[in-house]
Write an enzyme that holds these catalytic residues in place. Structure first.
Site, short mmCIF file in Angstrom:
data_model
loop_
_atom_site.label_atom_id
_atom_site.label_comp_id
_atom_site.label_asym_id
_atom_site.label_seq_id
_atom_site.Cartn_x
_atom_site.Cartn_y
_atom_site.Cartn_z
N HIS A 1 0.83 -1.22 0.00
CA HIS A 1 0.00 0.00 0.00
C HIS A 1 0.86 1.27 0.00
O HIS A 1 0.52 2.26 0.66
CB HIS A 1 -0.93 0.00 1.22
CG HIS A 1 -2.02 -1.03 1.16
ND1 HIS A 1 -3.19 -0.85 0.47
CD2 HIS A 1 -2.09 -2.28 1.70
CE1 HIS A 1 -3.95 -1.92 0.59
NE2 HIS A 1 -3.29 -2.81 1.32
N ASP B 1 -0.56 -5.32 5.90
CA ASP B 1 -1.57 -6.18 5.27
C ASP B 1 -1.39 -6.22 3.75
O ASP B 1 -0.77 -5.35 3.15
CB ASP B 1 -2.98 -5.68 5.61
CG ASP B 1 -3.26 -4.31 5.03
OD1 ASP B 1 -2.35 -3.45 5.07
OD2 ASP B 1 -4.39 -4.08 4.54
N GLU B 2 -1.94 -7.26 3.16
CA GLU B 2 -2.13 -7.39 1.71
C GLU B 2 -0.84 -7.13 0.92
O GLU B 2 -0.83 -6.38 -0.06
CB GLU B 2 -3.24 -6.45 1.25
CG GLU B 2 -4.59 -6.77 1.88
CD GLU B 2 -5.70 -5.83 1.46
OE1 GLU B 2 -6.84 -6.28 1.33
OE2 GLU B 2 -5.43 -4.63 1.28
N VAL B 3 0.24 -7.76 1.32
CA VAL B 3 1.49 -7.67 0.57
C VAL B 3 1.56 -8.86 -0.38
O VAL B 3 1.55 -10.02 0.05
CB VAL B 3 2.71 -7.67 1.52
CG1 VAL B 3 4.01 -7.62 0.71
CG2 VAL B 3 2.63 -6.49 2.47
#
Length: 594
Positions: free
Chosen positions: A276, A338-340
């Site tokens: 992100h 998160d969300e890597v």
């Protein structure tokens, strides 16, 4: 012409009588009275005893008094004095020309506020928010708290006990002993997908205080924009913000932190990494990993997550975090995580070489270790600050630890559980995740069941009301490690036009779940209190959306700056129709006479 003038005088003479007539209650007022409570508290106190004996408040003579410590301690006065000013305005909302004399009534003349413990400048995770409140049948009301933060919660409760009856401010004889069930009760706002002007953030802080929510999780930056104005690295917002009007200066941030502090609210910043971070790369591309587009992230062009192989990345983070820590006062810093998506790291030779040097395999488990390595180095940065600072991370960091078998993240770190499994997202259920997190000894906060950005037709607050952070199989010690929760409002489809209405009163359901006793679970029984609380927020200037067909006396004035008080049942409009009808009849008669 004389006849027309006479008719006008007749209409004016009848106006007062007509107004009195149309202000009488109509059938739909009576039909809805049992659906809206009066003088009830949200969130429900731990212990409350109230009677039907009502007392009046006199706006002209009511006063707040304070005990010696509350009156002389600078740290206590700093929070309490402005709070007393705010709550005096909130207590008396009936316009002066609509108030009815309380002469002859039993009157509560004052509220005496005492603070028996030590006051601190900022609230913290360990702050004592307990209080006791007594409204006796005669004499002054009393509010006692250990800290200024408990006094704030008690003032909010006292203000909610007050209701309106026939132009009078009333409240019932009541005894309350109260404290929160969980110490961490938060909402999260995302100001990266859409920029939120500071006044709207502050309005949300007001609403939070009305619900005894004590944490503002500020997800301030993300892929789409970097609105935080850094003096150390000016190109972060200079090139990463939407425009230079869509930024938060250090002074803006400090004003939000101070506004929140005076309401007993902690502000926890989140600067999410290593994923992100696309907006970071607009000004400092060397921070990010060079990679090819993937099926997961087709819009990233040549830059992906943080380049975790370079020491310069950690030097950059250390300097930036030091600046952030000086602006934000809280002990905790949300590091994200998160969300890597590992495909980018997999495609980069520099990352691959670094992994071999560290002994990480070129597998999913190895990349999980790589992210854990990065996060632990950031935690080390936080721990090196002169003022003690601890980290919060999204649950993927813990899940990666399980995947790699490498539990390197400090136990001081809080795990933020957010995933769930339904039509919107396919992840582990929180009641399966929390046992693992707490069994490993980590503290946890829950968000999985309170995602306010998902909307549906009909009332959804009962669903939020039903969610409990202790709804998992575990020991008493494990459940003590769950310190609360947060209601996130991600901003892909939210900006200043709808952020307050989307948040409230839906977040109020979570507020009661995290404050009130665990046995309080009946949403149907809570509904009359919810209706009153929503209407009360509207009266206070919060655009809290309706939760189904209902009636609120204090409807929102969309043409003005705030709410307004109409006459009962839309009576003013009816009186206007009758006046117009009489004038029309007079005009017809006059024309006929001519």
């Amino acid at each position: 012409m004389k006849l027309l003038v006479c008719c006008v005088f007749v209409v004016l003479a009848c106006q007062s009588t007509l107004a009195d007539w149309v202000r009488q209650p109509f059938w739909y007022d009576d039909a809805r009275r049992d659906k809206v409570a009066k003088g009830t508290v949200w969130p429900q106190p731990k212990s409350i005893q109230t009677s039907t004996q009502s007392l009046s408040l006199n706006p002209d003579s009511f006063s707040f008094t304070t005990t010696a410590k509350a009156a002389t301690s600078d740290a206590c006065k700093d929070v309490l004095d402005p709070a007393l000013e705010r709550y005096r305005a909130l207590l008396f909302w009936i316009p002066a020309d609509a108030r009815v004399s309380v002469s002859g009534d039993s009157v509560v003349g004052s509220l005496r506020v005492s603070i028996t413990g030590t006051c601190t400048k900022y609230p913290s995770l360990d702050s004592d928010e307990s209080y006791s409140l007594e409204v006796p049948s005669s004499g002054e009301a009393t509010l006692s708290a250990q800290t200024a933060w408990g006094a704030l919660r008690g003032l909010e409760t006292f203000s909610q006990l007050v209701y309106e009856v026939d132009g009078k401010h009333k409240l019932n004889v009541t005894t309350i002993n109260d404290e929160p069930r969980f110490p961490h009760r938060g909402v999260m706002l995302d100001t990266a997908r859409h920029f939120l002007p500071v006044p709207y953030i502050k309005q949300n802080l007001d609403a939070m205080s009305y619900n005894k929510i004590n944490v503002f999780h500020w997800h301030i930056v993300d892929d789409q924009s970097f609105p935080f104005q850094s003096r150390t690295y000016p190109d972060l917002s200079g090139k990463g913000a939407y425009t230079q009007d869509n930024v938060y200066s250090p002074e803006d941030v400090q004003s939000v932190v101070e506004y929140a502090r005076l309401r007993g609210i902690r502000v926890i910043p989140e600067f999410d990494s290593p994923g992100h971070m696309q907006s970071w790369g607009q000004g400092y591309p060397e921070l990010l990993t060079s990679c090819s587009p993937t099926s997961i992230q087709q819009d990233i062009y040549h830059l992906g997550p943080a380049n975790v192989a370079r020491n310069s990345t950690y030097d950059f983070m250390q300097r930036l975090f030091q600046e952030i820590r000086e602006v934000f006062a809280d002990d905790y810093f949300h590091l994200g995580g998160d969300e890597v998506h590992f495909q980018c790291w997999m495609s980069n030779d520099e990352i691959q070489q670094f992994m071999r040097q560290q002994g990480f395999q070129n597998t999913t488990e190895g990349f999980a270790q790589l992210e854990g390595y990065y996060i632990q180095r950031l935690i080390n940065v936080l721990e090196g600050f002169p003022t003690r600072t601890r980290g919060i991370v999204w649950q993927e960091i813990f899940d990666n630890n399980i995947l790699s078998g490498d539990f390197t993240i400090d136990l001081d770190t809080i795990i933020h559980v957010w995933q769930w499994n339904n039509s919107n997202f396919q992840g582990p259920q929180y009641w399966d995740e929390l046992p693992l997190v707490t069994a490993a000894g980590y503290k946890a906060i829950l968000s999985s069941c309170w995602y306010l950005n998902f909307i549906s037709y009909g009332r959804d607050w009962p669903d939020y009301y039903a969610c409990d952070p202790h709804n998992f199989t575990g020991t008493a010690q494990q459940k003590q490690l769950v310190i609360g929760g947060e209601a996130p409002l991600w901003a892909e489809w939210v900006d200043a036009t709808n952020v307050v209405a989307r948040m409230w009163p839906r977040a109020s359901a979570m507020a009661e779940r995290l404050w009130s006793p665990q046995t309080l679970t009946d949403a149907t029984a809570a509904s009359p209190r919810m209706e009153e609380h929503r209407c009360r927020m509207v009266r206070r200037g919060i655009r809290a959306q309706p939760q189904g067909p209902s009636y609120c006396k204090y409807e929102w004035n969309l043409a003005g700056e705030s709410n307004y008080v109409p006459t009962a049942s839309g009576a003013l409009g009816m009186m206007g129709y009758i006046q117009q009808l009489l004038l029309f009849c007079c005009l017809v008669l006059t024309l006929g006479f001519w």
